[in-house]
Design a protein around this motif. Structure first.
Motif, PDB file in Angstrom:
ATOM      1  N   SER A 119      27.212  46.983  40.895  1.00  0.00           N
ATOM      2  CA  SER A 119      28.082  47.542  41.946  1.00  0.00           C
ATOM      3  C   SER A 119      27.335  47.651  43.274  1.00  0.00           C
ATOM      4  CB  SER A 119      28.553  48.950  41.559  1.00  0.00           C
ATOM      5  OG  SER A 119      29.385  48.909  40.440  1.00  0.00           O
ATOM      6  N   THR A 150      30.446  40.956  41.494  1.00  0.00           N
ATOM      7  CA  THR A 150      30.557  42.273  40.862  1.00  0.00           C
ATOM      8  C   THR A 150      31.803  42.275  39.978  1.00  0.00           C
ATOM      9  OG1 THR A 150      31.943  43.127  42.634  1.00  0.00           O
ATOM     10  CG2 THR A 150      29.565  43.450  42.890  1.00  0.00           C
ATOM     11  N   GLN A 174      32.460  54.656  32.240  1.00  0.00           N
ATOM     12  CA  GLN A 174      31.679  54.689  33.484  1.00  0.00           C
ATOM     13  C   GLN A 174      30.718  55.881  33.489  1.00  0.00           C
ATOM     14  OE1 GLN A 174      33.426  54.789  37.554  1.00  0.00           O
ATOM     15  NE2 GLN A 174      34.115  52.736  37.049  1.00  0.00           N
TER      16      GLN A 174
HETATM   17  P1  NAD Z   1      32.784  47.317  41.550  1.00  0.00           P
HETATM   18  O1  NAD Z   1      33.792  46.881  40.556  1.00  0.00           O
HETATM   19  O2  NAD Z   1      31.406  47.501  41.086  1.00  0.00           O
HETATM   20  O3  NAD Z   1      33.259  48.679  42.278  1.00  0.00           O
HETATM   21  C1  NAD Z   1      34.622  48.995  42.482  1.00  0.00           C
HETATM   22  C2  NAD Z   1      34.763  50.457  42.117  1.00  0.00           C
HETATM   23  O4  NAD Z   1      36.071  50.948  42.433  1.00  0.00           O
HETATM   24  C3  NAD Z   1      34.550  50.718  40.614  1.00  0.00           C
HETATM   25  O5  NAD Z   1      33.523  51.655  40.419  1.00  0.00           O
HETATM   26  C4  NAD Z   1      35.887  51.295  40.171  1.00  0.00           C
HETATM   27  O6  NAD Z   1      35.783  52.239  39.132  1.00  0.00           O
HETATM   28  C5  NAD Z   1      36.332  51.952  41.464  1.00  0.00           C
HETATM   29  N1  NAD Z   1      37.741  52.338  41.409  1.00  0.00           N
HETATM   30  C6  NAD Z   1      38.834  51.534  41.259  1.00  0.00           C
HETATM   31  N2  NAD Z   1      39.940  52.300  41.185  1.00  0.00           N
HETATM   32  C7  NAD Z   1      39.541  53.612  41.327  1.00  0.00           C
HETATM   33  C8  NAD Z   1      40.208  54.864  41.325  1.00  0.00           C
HETATM   34  N3  NAD Z   1      41.550  54.960  41.184  1.00  0.00           N
HETATM   35  N4  NAD Z   1      39.456  56.003  41.495  1.00  0.00           N
HETATM   36  C9  NAD Z   1      38.125  55.940  41.634  1.00  0.00           C
HETATM   37  N5  NAD Z   1      37.431  54.777  41.626  1.00  0.00           N
HETATM   38  C10 NAD Z   1      38.137  53.635  41.468  1.00  0.00           C
HETATM   39  O7  NAD Z   1      32.853  46.230  42.723  1.00  0.00           O
HETATM   40  P2  NAD Z   1      32.168  46.144  44.162  1.00  0.00           P
HETATM   41  O8  NAD Z   1      32.277  44.722  44.535  1.00  0.00           O
HETATM   42  O9  NAD Z   1      30.854  46.817  44.149  1.00  0.00           O
HETATM   43  O10 NAD Z   1      33.206  46.916  45.085  1.00  0.00           O
HETATM   44  C11 NAD Z   1      32.843  48.036  45.887  1.00  0.00           C
HETATM   45  C12 NAD Z   1      33.496  47.938  47.250  1.00  0.00           C
HETATM   46  O11 NAD Z   1      32.943  46.838  47.968  1.00  0.00           O
HETATM   47  C13 NAD Z   1      35.000  47.693  47.204  1.00  0.00           C
HETATM   48  O12 NAD Z   1      35.625  48.422  48.253  1.00  0.00           O
HETATM   49  C14 NAD Z   1      35.100  46.207  47.477  1.00  0.00           C
HETATM   50  O13 NAD Z   1      36.335  45.815  47.990  1.00  0.00           O
HETATM   51  C15 NAD Z   1      33.987  46.084  48.504  1.00  0.00           C
HETATM   52  N6  NAD Z   1      33.530  44.705  48.757  1.00  0.00           N
HETATM   53  C16 NAD Z   1      33.125  43.933  47.742  1.00  0.00           C
HETATM   54  C17 NAD Z   1      32.702  42.638  48.009  1.00  0.00           C
HETATM   55  C18 NAD Z   1      32.267  41.725  46.895  1.00  0.00           C
HETATM   56  O14 NAD Z   1      32.245  40.511  47.116  1.00  0.00           O
HETATM   57  N7  NAD Z   1      31.899  42.236  45.731  1.00  0.00           N
HETATM   58  C19 NAD Z   1      32.669  42.168  49.321  1.00  0.00           C
HETATM   59  C20 NAD Z   1      33.082  43.004  50.352  1.00  0.00           C
HETATM   60  C21 NAD Z   1      33.512  44.297  50.055  1.00  0.00           C
END
Ligand code: NAD
Length: 265
Positions: free
Chosen positions: A21, A196, A46
């Motif tokens: 993450s 991720t 989690q």
């Molecule tokens: P990740 O899956 O590790 O994290 C996403 C998190 O959102 C998870 O921990 C999940 O439990 C949480 N979540 C979803 N629904 C929820 C709810 N109702 N209540 C509480 N938590 C909730 O993936 P990531 O890629 O680390 O994503 C983290 C952030 O980074 C997100 O906002 C994502 O859009 C953003 N992002 C990701 C990327 C990428 O390419 N991975 C790029 C730009 C931005």
């Protein structure tokens, strides 16, 4: 006494699903720089993963919080308040969309899924900021939210999540105005694609990685540690007069116009 850019500071980290993450990269960096952290988690699986990951982090709190539920947000900050009394920073790293909405055409997004995606991925920033506000100390605080280029331009398959990210970025600007007088800064990091759990829901994500690597001025994809460094800047006093910004951490991909970089050569 802890040393580092965040020595003595206390911060809330949302969105650690596992060691890949983006939020976990940020959390590690914040802890290295002396911060004490409170983690929110969603569900038992989690919680177990988080307990393992944070086993060596002094004073780390772990509290459940589904960001769609106001009562859980309230209970989360009540727990943080009784443990610490105050909070210096908040990392918003939460997003969710139904996988089916990332498959087809944006125009087919249902009303229900549109609401759900924007609720979890954008409104949650407003709700968390409001709950955190009374806990920020007199000298201010910092909020950082994770966004993506699909907020600015159409990225294939990003669909309703692009609309949610545009809402997230605009919300951060409005929050920056609401909270600026109290010294609370609100910024976004627009991260390039990182593999991720959330990213695995996006069809053709591997292609997105390949296109970014091929075209980004720096010729490489980013990793969570790149975002962690930028978050350290925005969460610490290094960025003391920076608010309402979207900082791109994408090897420069966003500066390109409508061409592939090799065409320039
Ligand atoms: P990740 O899956 O590790 O994290 C996403 C998190 O959102 C998870 O921990 C999940 O439990 C949480 N979540 C979803 N629904 C929820 C709810 N109702 N209540 C509480 N938590 C909730 O993936 P990531 O890629 O680390 O994503 C983290 C952030 O980074 C997100 O906002 C994502 O859009 C953003 N992002 C990701 C990327 C990428 O390419 N991975 C790029 C730009 C931005």
């Amino acid at each position: 006494m802890a040393e580092g850019l965040l020595a003595g500071k206390r911060g809330v980290i949302t969105g650690v699903a596992n060691e890949r993450s983006i939020a976990w990269g940020c959390a590690k960096r914040c802890a290295e720089e002396g911060a004490t952290l409170a983690f929110s988690y969603l569900g038992e699986a989690q919680e177990k993963r988080l307990a393992k990951l944070t086993a060596d982090m002094d004073g780390a709190l772990r509290v459940p919080c589904d960001v769609t539920r106001d009562e859980e947000i309230e209970a989360f900050f009540d727990s943080v308040k009784s443990a610490w009394g105050q909070v210096d920073f908040l990392v918003h790293s939460v997003a969710y969309a139904d996988r089916n909405d990332l498959m087809g055409r944006f125009v087919d997004t249902s009303r229900g899924n549109f609401h759900m995606t924007l609720d979890i991925s954008a409104y949650s920033l407003v709700a968390l900021a409001r709950a955190a506000e009374p806990l920020f100390p007199g000298q201010g605080g910092s909020i950082v939210a994770m966004t993506f280029y699909g907020a600015e331009k159409v990225v294939p398959h990003y669909n309703v999540m692009g609309v949610a990210k545009a809402t997230l970025e605009a919300s951060a600007r409005y929050l920056a105005v609401d909270m600026g007088a109290k010294g609370v800064r609100v910024n976004c990091i627009s991260a390039g694609p990182v593999k991720t759990l959330a990213a695995s829901a996006i069809p053709s994500f591997r292609r997105m990685l390949a296109v970014n690597e091929r075209n980004a001025p720096m010729g490489r994809n980013i990793v969570a540690d790149d975002v962690a460094g930028a978050s350290l800047y925005l969460l610490s006093d290094l960025s003391s007069a920076v608010t309402g910004e979207v900082l791109h951490v994408d090897s420069g991909y966003n500066i390109l116009g409508g061409f592939e970089l090799p065409e320039l050569a």
